[in-house]
Design an enzyme around this catalytic site. Sequence first.
Site, short mmCIF file in Angstrom:
data_model
loop_
_atom_site.label_atom_id
_atom_site.label_comp_id
_atom_site.label_asym_id
_atom_site.label_seq_id
_atom_site.Cartn_x
_atom_site.Cartn_y
_atom_site.Cartn_z
N CYS A 70 44.75 49.85 46.92
CA CYS A 70 44.90 48.54 46.29
C CYS A 70 46.16 47.82 46.75
O CYS A 70 46.15 46.61 46.98
CB CYS A 70 44.92 48.69 44.78
SG CYS A 70 46.20 49.81 44.16
N HIS A 363 48.04 50.23 39.68
CA HIS A 363 47.18 49.37 40.48
C HIS A 363 47.98 48.16 40.95
O HIS A 363 48.94 47.75 40.30
CB HIS A 363 45.98 48.91 39.64
CG HIS A 363 44.87 48.26 40.42
ND1 HIS A 363 44.33 48.81 41.56
CD2 HIS A 363 44.19 47.11 40.21
CE1 HIS A 363 43.35 48.03 42.00
NE2 HIS A 363 43.26 46.99 41.20
N ASN A 384 41.16 40.70 42.40
CA ASN A 384 41.13 42.15 42.49
C ASN A 384 40.51 42.55 43.83
O ASN A 384 40.10 41.70 44.63
CB ASN A 384 40.32 42.73 41.32
CG ASN A 384 40.72 44.15 40.99
OD1 ASN A 384 41.41 44.82 41.75
ND2 ASN A 384 40.28 44.64 39.84
#
Length: 439
Positions: A70, A363, A384
């Site tokens: 991520c 994250h 995202n």
Amino acid sequence: MSKVITAAQIAAYAQETQAQPAAAVLAGAVQKNGIYAASYNHTSTSALDPTFSVEVDTGAVSNQKHSGRCWLFAALNMLRHEFAKTHQVKDFELSQNYDSFYDRLEKANWFYEQIIASADLPKTDRKVAKLLAAPDDDGGQWSYAVALTQKYGVVPKSVMPETTSSEATTQYSNVLNTKLRKDAIALRQMIHEGAGAAAVDAKKQEFLAEVYRITAYAFGEPPKEFTYQYRDDKQEFHTIHTTPQEFLKNEFKQDLGDYVCFASDPQSDKSYNTLYTVDTQGNVVGGTPMRLLNVAPDRLKALCVQLLQDNTPIWFGCDVTENMDRVAGTLYGNLYDTDNLFGIQVNRDKALRLDTGQGMVSHAMTLTGVDLVGGQPTKWKVENSWGDKNGHKGYFTMDDAWFDAYVYEAVIPTKYMTAAETEAWHGEAHVLPAWDALD
């Protein structure tokens, strides 16, 4: 004082549970639907309407699949949106696999160097145990992305597409980490037996050659130069022949090295306007070090608002495991009201959560919008990297309470820093232990 649970105590616990208001109804709801469904706060549905007064123009979301990349996706998102706009290529995407290849190779070298440097410590030492627990995984920090892109550049995704192993890294990581732990014992043994630095380095190079082979089989070999052909949104044809380093230098105005990673950690052992680093944390030996400038929460938030108003997307680190509805794309400060469901009060204090290991940076995503009411943020738009099947075509909506509770880091261009922040950034960093909450 009783140290064991007795039958009488169990009977008292049961009586107290049955005496709770609507105990049977609540128990049935939880047993039938699960804790989160039974405690879901439906206010979030109307409170998080995905409309924002300030938005950065972006395209389709990326998808990290079954990997922990991520941090790299969020960093490359900042670059790819620039290329898509300046070159008029809608939904352009950079190759995460390309930089991932070098990330895993560089992390192996970093691990070996840390093992060599700590060879005089016992394997049970907390620092050594931390190294051996996760020699080379696919998680990372903002500084990792900076170090990789500065050394290796970037390439379009079509030049080095994903493979089965790059999209789902578990098998690769299992093989690699088993090898690295074995190598670590071998290097420590050599040093304990009096081997010289040259012999140890030669053995390390032998190990790195094997790491390269494993990674090349799994991810493919990265190109040293490439030709990228594309049609822009006007259907005009273009060809770029270059190297990954020159591609980054010539086609992108952004310099990721010109960003500072701001943190907002309220723990009592940390101070605001203070620079920190974490022992053993890094990926590229000799590359950009992992550093965090800790600032007050209001300062971090104000900077994020200012950047979005200036049409700048923002890489940020958070704890996405808390109060998140993945399918709806909801990040809401009180999304699951488990306190009222169970008649308890859990840990809501940000500093205490970090102190006890409840809070963590799990994250990284990209802020691309904010809704301001009376000049104050009420909700945020989040890009995202979980594909377009979650949220609103992959975009999440975060309320301001969630920002306060679970956002820990954001990267800020140096030109936005105050004189005091600039001075702190260029000063000596306080070294936090390898197991610190900001790891």
